[in-house]
Structure formats: C-alpha cells, structure tokens
Motif scaffolding. Structure first.
Motif, PDB file in Angstrom:
ATOM      1  N   UNK A 165     -14.112 -15.539 -29.935  1.00  0.00           N
ATOM      2  CA  UNK A 165     -13.086 -15.597 -30.974  1.00  0.00           C
ATOM      3  C   UNK A 165     -12.123 -14.444 -30.745  1.00  0.00           C
ATOM      4  N   UNK A 166     -10.866 -14.750 -30.584  1.00  0.00           N
ATOM      5  CA  UNK A 166      -9.824 -13.732 -30.445  1.00  0.00           C
ATOM      6  C   UNK A 166      -9.281 -13.443 -31.843  1.00  0.00           C
ATOM      7  N   UNK A 167      -9.497 -12.230 -32.323  1.00  0.00           N
ATOM      8  CA  UNK A 167      -9.151 -11.872 -33.698  1.00  0.00           C
ATOM      9  C   UNK A 167      -7.901 -11.002 -33.730  1.00  0.00           C
ATOM     10  N   UNK A 168      -6.899 -11.447 -34.510  1.00  0.00           N
ATOM     11  CA  UNK A 168      -5.621 -10.746 -34.625  1.00  0.00           C
ATOM     12  C   UNK A 168      -5.402 -10.294 -36.065  1.00  0.00           C
ATOM     13  N   UNK A 169      -4.732  -9.154 -36.200  1.00  0.00           N
ATOM     14  CA  UNK A 169      -4.406  -8.630 -37.513  1.00  0.00           C
ATOM     15  C   UNK A 169      -3.032  -9.080 -37.960  1.00  0.00           C
ATOM     16  N   UNK A 170      -2.584  -8.515 -39.056  1.00  0.00           N
ATOM     17  CA  UNK A 170      -1.288  -8.866 -39.628  1.00  0.00           C
ATOM     18  C   UNK A 170      -0.165  -8.087 -38.958  1.00  0.00           C
ATOM     19  N   UNK A 171       1.027  -8.607 -39.129  1.00  0.00           N
ATOM     20  CA  UNK A 171       2.206  -7.903 -38.638  1.00  0.00           C
ATOM     21  C   UNK A 171       2.314  -6.556 -39.357  1.00  0.00           C
ATOM     22  N   UNK A 172       2.465  -5.480 -38.606  1.00  0.00           N
ATOM     23  CA  UNK A 172       2.585  -4.151 -39.197  1.00  0.00           C
ATOM     24  C   UNK A 172       1.282  -3.389 -39.161  1.00  0.00           C
ATOM     25  N   UNK A 173       0.375  -3.655 -40.100  1.00  0.00           N
ATOM     26  CA  UNK A 173      -0.862  -2.859 -40.137  1.00  0.00           C
ATOM     27  C   UNK A 173      -1.849  -3.192 -39.030  1.00  0.00           C
ATOM     28  N   UNK A 174      -1.740  -4.378 -38.426  1.00  0.00           N
ATOM     29  CA  UNK A 174      -2.710  -4.754 -37.397  1.00  0.00           C
ATOM     30  C   UNK A 174      -4.054  -5.096 -38.004  1.00  0.00           C
ATOM     31  N   UNK A 175      -5.130  -4.911 -37.242  1.00  0.00           N
ATOM     32  CA  UNK A 175      -6.459  -5.215 -37.736  1.00  0.00           C
ATOM     33  C   UNK A 175      -6.854  -4.250 -38.855  1.00  0.00           C
ATOM     34  N   UNK A 176      -7.473  -4.792 -39.886  1.00  0.00           N
ATOM     35  CA  UNK A 176      -8.002  -3.945 -40.948  1.00  0.00           C
ATOM     36  C   UNK A 176      -9.257  -3.231 -40.438  1.00  0.00           C
ATOM     37  N   UNK A 177      -9.663  -2.134 -41.097  1.00  0.00           N
ATOM     38  CA  UNK A 177     -10.913  -1.458 -40.694  1.00  0.00           C
ATOM     39  C   UNK A 177     -12.110  -2.404 -40.699  1.00  0.00           C
ATOM     40  N   UNK A 178     -12.140  -3.356 -41.640  1.00  0.00           N
ATOM     41  CA  UNK A 178     -13.231  -4.315 -41.692  1.00  0.00           C
ATOM     42  C   UNK A 178     -13.229  -5.216 -40.454  1.00  0.00           C
ATOM     43  N   UNK A 179     -12.036  -5.582 -39.977  1.00  0.00           N
ATOM     44  CA  UNK A 179     -11.935  -6.424 -38.785  1.00  0.00           C
ATOM     45  C   UNK A 179     -12.378  -5.654 -37.545  1.00  0.00           C
ATOM     46  N   UNK A 180     -11.981  -4.388 -37.476  1.00  0.00           N
ATOM     47  CA  UNK A 180     -12.399  -3.551 -36.344  1.00  0.00           C
ATOM     48  C   UNK A 180     -13.916  -3.435 -36.321  1.00  0.00           C
ATOM     49  N   UNK A 181     -14.513  -3.263 -37.495  1.00  0.00           N
ATOM     50  CA  UNK A 181     -15.965  -3.135 -37.574  1.00  0.00           C
ATOM     51  C   UNK A 181     -16.670  -4.434 -37.197  1.00  0.00           C
ATOM     52  N   UNK A 182     -16.027  -5.575 -37.486  1.00  0.00           N
ATOM     53  CA  UNK A 182     -16.634  -6.877 -37.185  1.00  0.00           C
ATOM     54  C   UNK A 182     -16.517  -7.242 -35.708  1.00  0.00           C
TER      55      UNK A 182
END
Length: 267
Positions: A213-230
């Motif tokens: 699974x390729x996980x992308x964050x939102x425009x601007x903030x990028x991945x949230x800390x929760x996404x980085x941890x996952x």
C-alpha cells in the motif's frame, strides 16, 4: 487478420454488412450491396462510405479488437451481445475518456476486464481536509491499474479531479489510520509511507515491493504522525530545487510510476 477465430463473430472472414443496415451472415449473399465487414484496420476500412465508422487495431493485452470512433456505430446490433458493447453507446456514440480498446464497451464489462488484470499495489490517501488532490490520485491509480484506492478519514472526497475514472476504480473507505493498518495487516500488505520526513529513503534506492500500500498525506502537511507510525517504511522523491515539497497528486504519480518501472516488465 489477428481476429480470425471461431469465437469472434466480427471476423472479416465470417461476416458481411449490408448497406441497408445490420450485420448479416456471410451465407446470406442475397443482401443488396453487400460488402465485407473487416474487423481491424490492418484488414481494411469498415465500409466504402465516408460516413461509415472504422474499426482499429489498437492493442492491449488480450484486446486486439477495438473501435477508434466516438460516434454511433453503424449496424452494430449483432455485436453487442458478443463483445459486451453498450447498446446506447452504439446508438448515440461514445465520448467517454476511455482508451480505444474499450470504446462502446459497457461500464460493467470494462470493470470486469480491468479486474482480471489489476496490479497488486494499492494506494491510500489521508483525507482530513477534503483534499482536492484525491480525485487526481484516483485518476492516476486507474491509469496505472492499481488494485484499490483507500481513502482514510472523511468518507466524502472531491471527485472532480477523478474525471469519472472512479467508476472504473475500486475505492475503499477507512475511518482512520488504525482501520487502514488493520486492513493492511489482514491482507498481508506492507504500508509504504511517502513523505520527505526524517528517516525517509529515496524511492528509487530500494525496489518497491510488488504487493503493498502506497500511503500519501495531504497537500501541505504531508503524512500525519499517525500515518508515519503506521508505515512499515518511508520513502521520498529526490528533489534538487528550492521548494520543500511537490504537489501531492504529482508525487503520487511519480511513486506509482516507480512501482510500475520496478514491477511490470516491458513488452
């Protein structure tokens, strides 16, 4: 002709077309002004009249037969049941944003055919701010034949950028990152986070896994800390200019293409 098979009713060796309408069996030689029906451009034009629609030899794996006209197809009633064409599109024309190989096909037939060939990578995008990039990412996922797109966060997302490709692309919703991580674990898929955050490695430095699974964050903030941890692994796109980051939809397209470059053999 590449289509001379018993299973294909459009083969130019088996069909004729009467100028007064309809496909007729080749044995009905009494049809007035009868001319051959050619199934591909490599054989010949569909008919002699400039108004006749032509058939093309556009090729994708398993689809040597295709139509290259977006207008109504003359005398095609017989064809619809044979290759899953849509009668309304045949009658009124097909202006959809689909490749020629799928011209006049029904939506269900296109989805079924794509399902038989989908790649094993998935795309996930965080959706906490109703990001306009999600539609573009869905469109790109369709172009690269991703298995599914996973929208994490808000259920509603801006479909405008998808240009209707979401009709042909499976989209799954997850309430939060925990739900996505649980689904990925059950499916046996590692999550590859995409962000130029500390600990990221160039996406082209180590091959992307075939199933992931390729996980992308939102425009601007990028991945949230929760996404980085996952994420099981973080990758970034190498940059050389003054900007800190590139557009989320552009980044998704680059990483998806990198997956294709690594995992899909050229033919």
């Amino acid at each position: 002709c590449t289509l001379r098979t018993n299973a294909n009713p459009l083969c130019c060796s088996a069909q004729t077309h009467g100028s007064v309408g309809g496909f007729d069996d080749a044995r009905q030689s009494s049809v007035p002004h009868e001319v051959p029906v050619y199934c591909c451009r490599s054989c010949a034009a569909f008919g002699d009249s400039p108004d006749d629609k032509r058939l093309s030899s556009t090729r994708i794996p398993g689809h040597e037969h295709a139509f290259d006209s977006s207008g109504p197809l003359i005398g095609a009633d017989h064809v619809a049941t044979s290759i899953k064409l849509d009668p309304e599109l045949l009658e009124h024309g097909d202006a959809r944003n689909v490749i020629d190989a799928y011209r006049y096909w029904s939506m269900d037939a296109i989805v079924a055919d794509l399902d038989a060939r989908r790649h094993p990578f998935h795309v996930a995008i965080e959706n906490w701010q109703h990001d306009l990039n999600i539609g573009s990412i869905v469109r790109t996922a369709n172009a690269f034949l991703a298995a599914e797109v996973h929208v994490v966060g808000r259920r509603r997302w801006n479909r405008r950028g998808a240009m209707v490709t979401d009709r042909y692309q499976h989209v799954r919703h997850h309430e939060d990152l925990d739900a996505l991580a649980a689904w990925a674990s059950q499916a046996g898929l590692p999550i590859i986070g995409v962000d130029n955050a500390p600990g990221s490695h160039p996406v082209d430095a180590v091959p992307l896994p075939a199933s992931c699974i390729l996980l992308f964050g939102q425009e601007g903030p990028g991945l949230t800390p929760e996404a980085v941890a996952a994420a099981d692994r973080l990758v970034e796109i190498r940059q050389f200019g003054s900007t800190r980051s590139i557009n989320a939809a552009a980044a998704a397209a680059i990483v998806m293409h990198e997956w294709v470059r690594v995992n899909v053999p050229q033919v």
